[in-house]
Write a protein that holds these residues in place. Sequence first.
Motif, PDB file in Angstrom:
ATOM      1  N   PRO A 135       0.806  -1.227   0.000  1.00  0.00           N
ATOM      2  CA  PRO A 135       0.000   0.000   0.000  1.00  0.00           C
ATOM      3  C   PRO A 135       0.834   1.270   0.000  1.00  0.00           C
ATOM      4  CG  PRO A 135      -0.084  -1.104   2.141  1.00  0.00           C
ATOM      5  CD  PRO A 135       0.579  -2.048   1.195  1.00  0.00           C
ATOM      6  N   CYS A 158       0.714   3.692  -3.409  1.00  0.00           N
ATOM      7  CA  CYS A 158       0.174   5.043  -3.254  1.00  0.00           C
ATOM      8  C   CYS A 158       1.287   6.028  -2.888  1.00  0.00           C
ATOM      9  CB  CYS A 158      -0.924   5.052  -2.199  1.00  0.00           C
ATOM     10  SG  CYS A 158      -2.274   3.919  -2.559  1.00  0.00           S
ATOM     11  N   GLN A 195      -5.832  11.745   2.252  1.00  0.00           N
ATOM     12  CA  GLN A 195      -5.349  10.762   1.286  1.00  0.00           C
ATOM     13  C   GLN A 195      -4.955   9.455   1.969  1.00  0.00           C
ATOM     14  OE1 GLN A 195      -6.368  11.593  -1.602  1.00  0.00           O
ATOM     15  NE2 GLN A 195      -4.550  12.091  -2.795  1.00  0.00           N
ATOM     16  N   ALA A 246      -6.113   8.392   4.794  1.00  0.00           N
ATOM     17  CA  ALA A 246      -7.361   7.774   5.249  1.00  0.00           C
ATOM     18  C   ALA A 246      -8.028   7.001   4.122  1.00  0.00           C
ATOM     19  CB  ALA A 246      -8.306   8.850   5.793  1.00  0.00           C
ATOM     20  N   ARG A 247      -7.954   7.520   2.906  1.00  0.00           N
ATOM     21  CA  ARG A 247      -8.535   6.804   1.758  1.00  0.00           C
ATOM     22  C   ARG A 247      -7.749   5.540   1.455  1.00  0.00           C
ATOM     23  NH1 ARG A 247      -8.494  12.297   0.041  1.00  0.00           N
ATOM     24  NH2 ARG A 247     -10.601  13.179   0.059  1.00  0.00           N
ATOM     25  N   ILE A 248      -6.435   5.602   1.576  1.00  0.00           N
ATOM     26  CA  ILE A 248      -5.616   4.413   1.297  1.00  0.00           C
ATOM     27  C   ILE A 248      -6.024   3.259   2.205  1.00  0.00           C
ATOM     28  CG2 ILE A 248      -3.270   3.475   1.405  1.00  0.00           C
ATOM     29  CD1 ILE A 248      -2.267   6.290   0.688  1.00  0.00           C
ATOM     30  N   TYR A 249      -6.222   3.567   3.489  1.00  0.00           N
ATOM     31  CA  TYR A 249      -6.540   2.520   4.458  1.00  0.00           C
ATOM     32  C   TYR A 249      -8.034   2.422   4.758  1.00  0.00           C
ATOM     33  CZ  TYR A 249      -1.559   2.092   5.272  1.00  0.00           C
ATOM     34  OH  TYR A 249      -0.203   1.875   5.106  1.00  0.00           O
ATOM     35  N   GLN A 250      -8.855   3.152   3.996  1.00  0.00           N
ATOM     36  CA  GLN A 250     -10.311   3.096   4.129  1.00  0.00           C
ATOM     37  C   GLN A 250     -10.739   3.342   5.572  1.00  0.00           C
ATOM     38  OE1 GLN A 250     -12.204  -0.162   1.896  1.00  0.00           O
ATOM     39  NE2 GLN A 250     -10.202  -0.630   1.021  1.00  0.00           N
ATOM     40  N   LEU A 251     -10.243   4.442   6.122  1.00  0.00           N
ATOM     41  CA  LEU A 251     -10.565   4.835   7.488  1.00  0.00           C
ATOM     42  C   LEU A 251     -11.166   6.237   7.489  1.00  0.00           C
ATOM     43  CD1 LEU A 251      -7.342   3.734   9.420  1.00  0.00           C
ATOM     44  CD2 LEU A 251      -9.599   2.681   9.608  1.00  0.00           C
ATOM     45  N   PRO A 252     -12.066   6.533   8.407  1.00  0.00           N
ATOM     46  CA  PRO A 252     -12.505   7.924   8.568  1.00  0.00           C
ATOM     47  C   PRO A 252     -11.335   8.777   9.045  1.00  0.00           C
ATOM     48  CG  PRO A 252     -13.998   6.385   9.675  1.00  0.00           C
ATOM     49  CD  PRO A 252     -12.779   5.604   9.297  1.00  0.00           C
TER      50      PRO A 252
END
Length: 306
Positions: A186, A190, A280, A282-288
Motif C-alpha cells: 500500500p 500510493c 489521502q 485515510a482513503r488508502i486505508y479506508q478509514l474515517p
Amino acid sequence: MGWRRRAAAEGAGLPEQRAEVVDSGEAAIAQVLSGEVGEGVSMREALSLPGVWAAINFLSAAMAGLPIEVFETTSDEGGDKKLKGGVVDVLGAAVNDSTTSFSWRETFFAEVFGPGRAYTYIERNAQGRVINLFPMEYHRTTVRKDQGRLYYDYREPSGQVKTYPGRDVIDIAFLLKPDHVSSHNPVMTCASAIRQGLNANRYALTVFGKNGVPPYVLTGPFQAAKEMMRSAADLMRVTRRAADEGKPVLPLPAGHELKRLGDDPEKMQLTPVQVFAVGQVARIYQLPPVFLQELSKGTWKIPEVS
C-alpha cells in the motif's frame, strides 16, 4: 581589479536590467503541489508521516485486541465445539517462549498494513499439533510457486536459506495480485499521495526553521548574471545570519528590494495541503479521517444544563 572596472565601464551606457532571485522555498512548494516521487518512498519515510503512522498503529492495535476463540467442527447437536488449551493457548496467550500473543498480532498486522504482507512459521510436534509460532521478517522472505504449491524461502541472519511449504506458514497480504503469489504494497502503490504529505512537512520545516525566515524574492538592478548570483547569495547569508542573531534591521544595497512570499501557513495553503494529505492516507486505508486524529471538520456540541 581590472576586469571589474572594464565590466562597469561597458555596462554604464546600457539600460537597467532587473533580475529576480527566488529562495529555494518556491521549488519546495512546487513539489508539494505536484506530488513528485522521483526518488520513491521508503517505509521509513512513510512512517515519518503522522497520517501513515496513525493509520498503521490504529489498525494493528485494533486487530491485536480482538478476542480469539478456536472451534472444532463436529456433527454433534449444538454446533461446533469450543476448544481449550493447545493451539488456543498459543494464539491467545504466548506464541512462543519469548513473544506474547498480543505483541505477535500487533507486529504481524503492522507488517500487513505497512509493507503489505506478513508471514509466521508454524512449528508442530511429532503428533502434528501446533506448539509455537515464529514471526518471519518481511524483507527476509521470498514467496514462490512450484507445481501449483506455494513455498517460502526464508534467509536467516547467518545467510542460510530455509524453505517452508505453504501449510507451515501463516501468510496474510494486504492485497494479493492476480498470480496469488506477489502482493501489493500500500505504501509503494500510493507513493504519490504519501510523497505529497512528506513534501508538505519538509516545506513546513523550511518555512519555520531558522527562526521562521520565510521564502523571499530579491529584485534589483543586476548588470550581469555573475553579479546577480553573487549578490543574491551574499544577501541570503546575511538574512539568515540576521535572523539567527535576532537583528531586527537588514541593510539592503541601493535599488534592491526584498519581498517576502508570506509566512502565514493559511495564505501559503500549507495547512490545507497537510490536512489533504491526512485525507489521502485515510482513503488508502479506508478509514474515517477522525481515526487518524484529523478533527478539522469535527463538531462538538456542549450539552445543555437544565
